[in-house]
Design a protein around this motif. Structure first.
Motif, PDB file in Angstrom:
ATOM      1  N   GLN A   1      -3.219  -1.108  12.824  1.00 36.34           N
ATOM      2  CA  GLN A   1      -3.738  -2.380  12.297  1.00 36.34           C
ATOM      3  C   GLN A   1      -2.800  -3.004  11.276  1.00 36.34           C
ATOM      4  OE1 GLN A   1      -6.561  -3.803  13.448  1.00 36.34           O
ATOM      5  NE2 GLN A   1      -6.816  -2.093  14.867  1.00 36.34           N
ATOM      6  N   ALA A   2      -1.567  -2.518  11.223  1.00 37.58           N
ATOM      7  CA  ALA A   2      -0.653  -2.938  10.159  1.00 37.58           C
ATOM      8  C   ALA A   2      -0.369  -4.425  10.175  1.00 37.58           C
ATOM      9  CB  ALA A   2       0.652  -2.153  10.261  1.00 37.58           C
ATOM     10  N   ALA A   3      -0.201  -5.003  11.355  1.00 37.04           N
ATOM     11  CA  ALA A   3       0.104  -6.438  11.441  1.00 37.04           C
ATOM     12  C   ALA A   3      -1.045  -7.277  10.891  1.00 37.04           C
ATOM     13  CB  ALA A   3       0.405  -6.820  12.882  1.00 37.04           C
ATOM     14  N   ARG A   4      -2.270  -6.822  11.053  1.00 36.51           N
ATOM     15  CA  ARG A   4      -3.424  -7.561  10.543  1.00 36.51           C
ATOM     16  C   ARG A   4      -3.566  -7.393   9.029  1.00 36.51           C
ATOM     17  NH1 ARG A   4      -8.487  -6.462  14.455  1.00 36.51           N
ATOM     18  NH2 ARG A   4      -9.284  -8.263  13.311  1.00 36.51           N
ATOM     19  N   LEU A   5      -3.221  -6.199   8.534  1.00 30.84           N
ATOM     20  CA  LEU A   5      -3.232  -6.009   7.077  1.00 30.84           C
ATOM     21  C   LEU A   5      -2.131  -6.836   6.431  1.00 30.84           C
ATOM     22  CD1 LEU A   5      -3.826  -2.151   7.000  1.00 30.84           C
ATOM     23  CD2 LEU A   5      -5.425  -3.900   6.193  1.00 30.84           C
ATOM     24  N   ASN A   6      -0.992  -6.933   7.109  1.00 31.59           N
ATOM     25  CA  ASN A   6       0.101  -7.837   6.722  1.00 31.59           C
ATOM     26  C   ASN A   6       0.653  -7.559   5.322  1.00 31.59           C
ATOM     27  OD1 ASN A   6       1.915  -9.933   7.382  1.00 31.59           O
ATOM     28  ND2 ASN A   6       0.695 -11.411   6.204  1.00 31.59           N
ATOM     29  N   VAL A   7       0.803  -6.255   4.992  1.00 31.24           N
ATOM     30  CA  VAL A   7       1.517  -5.852   3.785  1.00 31.24           C
ATOM     31  C   VAL A   7       2.330  -4.616   4.138  1.00 31.24           C
ATOM     32  CG1 VAL A   7      -0.218  -6.747   2.173  1.00 31.24           C
ATOM     33  CG2 VAL A   7      -0.347  -4.361   2.937  1.00 31.24           C
ATOM     34  N   PRO A   8       3.433  -4.343   3.435  1.00 31.15           N
ATOM     35  CA  PRO A   8       4.159  -3.089   3.664  1.00 31.15           C
ATOM     36  C   PRO A   8       3.278  -1.892   3.312  1.00 31.15           C
ATOM     37  CG  PRO A   8       5.460  -4.624   2.336  1.00 31.15           C
ATOM     38  CD  PRO A   8       4.084  -5.186   2.408  1.00 31.15           C
ATOM     39  N   ILE A   9       3.357  -0.849   4.138  1.00 32.77           N
ATOM     40  CA  ILE A   9       2.598   0.387   3.921  1.00 32.77           C
ATOM     41  C   ILE A   9       3.608   1.523   3.823  1.00 32.77           C
ATOM     42  CG2 ILE A   9       0.849   1.942   4.865  1.00 32.77           C
ATOM     43  CD1 ILE A   9      -0.205  -0.511   6.471  1.00 32.77           C
ATOM     44  N   VAL A  10       3.645   2.190   2.678  1.00 34.54           N
ATOM     45  CA  VAL A  10       4.644   3.231   2.425  1.00 34.54           C
ATOM     46  C   VAL A  10       3.946   4.572   2.272  1.00 34.54           C
ATOM     47  CG1 VAL A  10       6.519   4.007   0.926  1.00 34.54           C
ATOM     48  CG2 VAL A  10       6.125   1.543   1.269  1.00 34.54           C
TER      49      VAL A  10
ATOM     50  N   LEU B   1       0.848  -1.180   0.000  1.00 34.28           N
ATOM     51  CA  LEU B   1       0.000   0.000   0.000  1.00 34.28           C
ATOM     52  C   LEU B   1       0.887   1.234   0.000  1.00 34.28           C
ATOM     53  CD1 LEU B   1      -2.711  -0.972   2.667  1.00 34.28           C
ATOM     54  CD2 LEU B   1      -2.781  -1.327   0.188  1.00 34.28           C
ATOM     55  N   VAL B   2       0.532   2.206  -0.837  1.00 38.80           N
ATOM     56  CA  VAL B   2       1.314   3.434  -0.952  1.00 38.80           C
ATOM     57  C   VAL B   2       0.357   4.617  -0.881  1.00 38.80           C
ATOM     58  CG1 VAL B   2       2.990   4.717  -2.326  1.00 38.80           C
ATOM     59  CG2 VAL B   2       2.925   2.217  -2.474  1.00 38.80           C
ATOM     60  N   GLY B   3       0.731   5.667  -0.151  1.00 37.47           N
ATOM     61  CA  GLY B   3      -0.123   6.851  -0.084  1.00 37.47           C
ATOM     62  C   GLY B   3       0.116   7.641   1.182  1.00 37.47           C
ATOM     63  N   GLY B   4      -0.999   8.014   1.830  1.00 35.12           N
ATOM     64  CA  GLY B   4      -0.881   8.708   3.102  1.00 35.12           C
ATOM     65  C   GLY B   4      -0.912  10.211   3.000  1.00 35.12           C
ATOM     66  N   THR B   5      -1.970  10.770   2.408  1.00 35.62           N
ATOM     67  CA  THR B   5      -2.115  12.224   2.380  1.00 35.62           C
ATOM     68  C   THR B   5      -2.201  12.780   3.792  1.00 35.62           C
ATOM     69  OG1 THR B   5      -3.458  11.878   0.381  1.00 35.62           O
ATOM     70  CG2 THR B   5      -3.414  14.101   1.301  1.00 35.62           C
ATOM     71  N   SER B   6      -2.891  12.049   4.676  1.00 34.13           N
ATOM     72  CA  SER B   6      -3.129  12.481   6.053  1.00 34.13           C
ATOM     73  C   SER B   6      -2.347  11.625   7.038  1.00 34.13           C
ATOM     74  CB  SER B   6      -4.627  12.381   6.363  1.00 34.13           C
ATOM     75  OG  SER B   6      -4.867  12.386   7.751  1.00 34.13           O
ATOM     76  N   SER B   7      -1.688  12.274   7.996  1.00 37.13           N
ATOM     77  CA  SER B   7      -0.991  11.533   9.054  1.00 37.13           C
ATOM     78  C   SER B   7      -1.971  10.717   9.888  1.00 37.13           C
ATOM     79  CB  SER B   7      -0.230  12.505   9.962  1.00 37.13           C
ATOM     80  OG  SER B   7       0.855  13.096   9.304  1.00 37.13           O
ATOM     81  N   ALA B   8      -3.173  11.259  10.112  1.00 34.65           N
ATOM     82  CA  ALA B   8      -4.161  10.538  10.917  1.00 34.65           C
ATOM     83  C   ALA B   8      -4.521   9.208  10.271  1.00 34.65           C
ATOM     84  CB  ALA B   8      -5.410  11.403  11.096  1.00 34.65           C
ATOM     85  N   VAL B   9      -4.642   9.191   8.947  1.00 33.15           N
ATOM     86  CA  VAL B   9      -4.955   7.944   8.235  1.00 33.15           C
ATOM     87  C   VAL B   9      -3.803   6.961   8.371  1.00 33.15           C
ATOM     88  CG1 VAL B   9      -5.369   6.914   5.975  1.00 33.15           C
ATOM     89  CG2 VAL B   9      -6.556   9.018   6.623  1.00 33.15           C
ATOM     90  N   VAL B  10      -2.575   7.429   8.186  1.00 30.15           N
ATOM     91  CA  VAL B  10      -1.412   6.539   8.273  1.00 30.15           C
ATOM     92  C   VAL B  10      -1.276   5.966   9.678  1.00 30.15           C
ATOM     93  CG1 VAL B  10       1.095   6.396   8.055  1.00 30.15           C
ATOM     94  CG2 VAL B  10      -0.216   7.741   6.415  1.00 30.15           C
ATOM     95  N   LEU B  11      -1.479   6.791  10.706  1.00 29.32           N
ATOM     96  CA  LEU B  11      -1.379   6.296  12.081  1.00 29.32           C
ATOM     97  C   LEU B  11      -2.500   5.305  12.387  1.00 29.32           C
ATOM     98  CD1 LEU B  11      -0.366   9.602  13.875  1.00 29.32           C
ATOM     99  CD2 LEU B  11       1.080   7.609  13.453  1.00 29.32           C
TER     100      LEU B  11
END
Length: 402
Positions: free
Chosen positions: A113-122, A98-108
């Motif tokens: 839940q990153a471990a459950r999504l289980n893909v790199p998030i950039v 997953l790539v993106g993150g216009t908003s810090s609130a969305v990225v945080l």
């Protein structure tokens, strides 16, 4: 194997609960999921980011001979919506990253839940320090400067212009994750004297009460920790109409499209934390090539977020190409050790916290002649501040290890 089975049971259950068919991408392509704010106050940034990603993928359309499929979702700048869209990208579209993150609130929100999504998030735009600080995660990467790095750029600016360091500052900030983070980092700069502050919500159209506070504060400089959406131009226009003459410093500058929209209403602006500027094309062939492609596709010059998005996606695609497989573990390891020469210089990841090794730009707004896309105003770079000048020591990031 048990962990793997559990994961697929979970994703299948989530898909059913959300009403999504577990279809995935076609067998003959590789999906990269993009989450940006295509609507709402941050849409100007999200649009720029998506454009930068698309040009990077157009230049690198395959991974080991397999076509890339870019799937873009609008997170609306909302953490709950962002999580729902990320789940859709991973479960239904089978995105490998997953790539993106216009908003810090969305990225945080995704980090939780990153471990459950289980893909790199950039993320190529999240600026809140905690993204690779207190909430660092082995799944989360950031390729843009964070607020502490921007504050270091501002500190260098104030050192080079001591008349600014002596000013009395009024801080105007958006009262949400990024605005509070950026304000706090500015106030930590040694010697900065803040005589007042005003926090306002996103979507503020009438700034008259804030302007009144500024006038009564005795401030002779204004620090604008405003997310560079519609609110920033509204503030600047009203400040001009009320006759405010104070020096103004937007820490990130603003997108070139907004400079254009303001036109003659743009007061002289200086920043030490600009993410990038297309005007460096005169000295950088890589930037010149990107600007040519961008203006041909979109008939306007790329803003800082588009440039950062382009560079960040280049790193992601390089890492995917180099990875022995597209499993989460192999992709994470490959992103950690990959580097690429980009329009913002050499981009790599600091393995200990997953912060991108990028710098900032000291720049000032200036009128232009004969610019691509008909641009009349742009960010003239005074000095590039490389990673070694603005980086935050690892022991000061708040990251306790990945």
């Amino acid at each position: 194997m048990k962990r793997s089975k559990g994961r697929y049971w979970l994703t299948g259950a989530l898909a059913c609960a959300l009403g999504w068919p577990v279809l995935g991408s076609a067998a003959d392509d590789i999906t990269v999921g993009v989450f940006v704010s295509s609507t709402g106050a941050l849409a100007p940034l999200g649009v720029d980011m998506e454009r930068g990603y698309r040009i990077a993928v157009k230049e690198h359309p395959n991974i080991k001979g397999t076509p890339i499929r870019l799937v873009v979702e609008d997170d609306q700048g909302n953490a709950a919506t962002g999580l729902m869209k990320a789940q859709k990208l991973v479960i239904q579209d089978r995105a490998k990253v997953l790539v993106g993150g216009t908003s810090s609130a969305v990225v945080l929100g995704l980090a939780a839940q990153a471990a459950r999504l289980n893909v790199p998030i950039v993320s190529t735009n999240s600026q809140a320090v905690q993204t690779t600080g207190a909430q660092c995660s082995r799944f989360i990467f950031r390729t843009n400067p964070n607020d502490a790095m921007v504050a270091n750029g501002t500190r260098i600016l104030l050192q080079k212009r001591p008349e600014l360091a002596q000013k009395k500052w009024f801080v105007v900030y958006h009262d949400f994750v990024w605005g509070r983070s950026n304000k706090e980092q500015f106030e930590k700069i040694p010697g900065v004297k803040v005589v007042g502050e005003a926090g306002r919500s996103m979507g503020t159209a009438d700034w008259s009460s804030t302007i009144s506070e500024i006038q009564n504060s005795g401030a002779d400089a204004i620090y604008l920790a405003l997310a560079v959406g519609d609110d920033m131009p509204a503030f600047l226009r009203q400040a001009r109409s009320y006759g405010l003459k104070q020096f103004m410093l937007p820490p990130l500058g603003m997108p070139d499209s907004m400079l254009e929209a303001l036109g003659t209403d743009t007061p002289p602006l200086v920043t030490g934390g600009l993410f990038a500027s297309w005007t460096t094309q005169d000295k950088d062939p890589k930037m010149a090539s990107f600007v040519k492609a961008y203006t041909a596709a979109y008939h306007t010059v790329p803003g800082p977020q588009a440039i950062q998005a382009y560079a960040g996606m280049q790193l992601v695609l390089t890492a995917m190409e180099a990875a022995p497989s597209l499993s989460p573990d192999d992709l994470i390891a490959s992103i950690e050790k990959s580097s690429v020469d980009t329009v913002i210089g050499k981009l790599a990841i600091r393995k200990a916290d997953h912060q991108g090794t990028v710098g900032t730009y000291m720049a000032e707004s200036a009128p232009l002649k004969d610019a691509p896309g008909g641009a009349k105003v742009g960010w003239h770079v005074i000095q590039q501040l490389p990673w070694d000048m603005v980086k935050v020591p690892l022991n000061e990031t708040g990251c306790k290890g990945l």
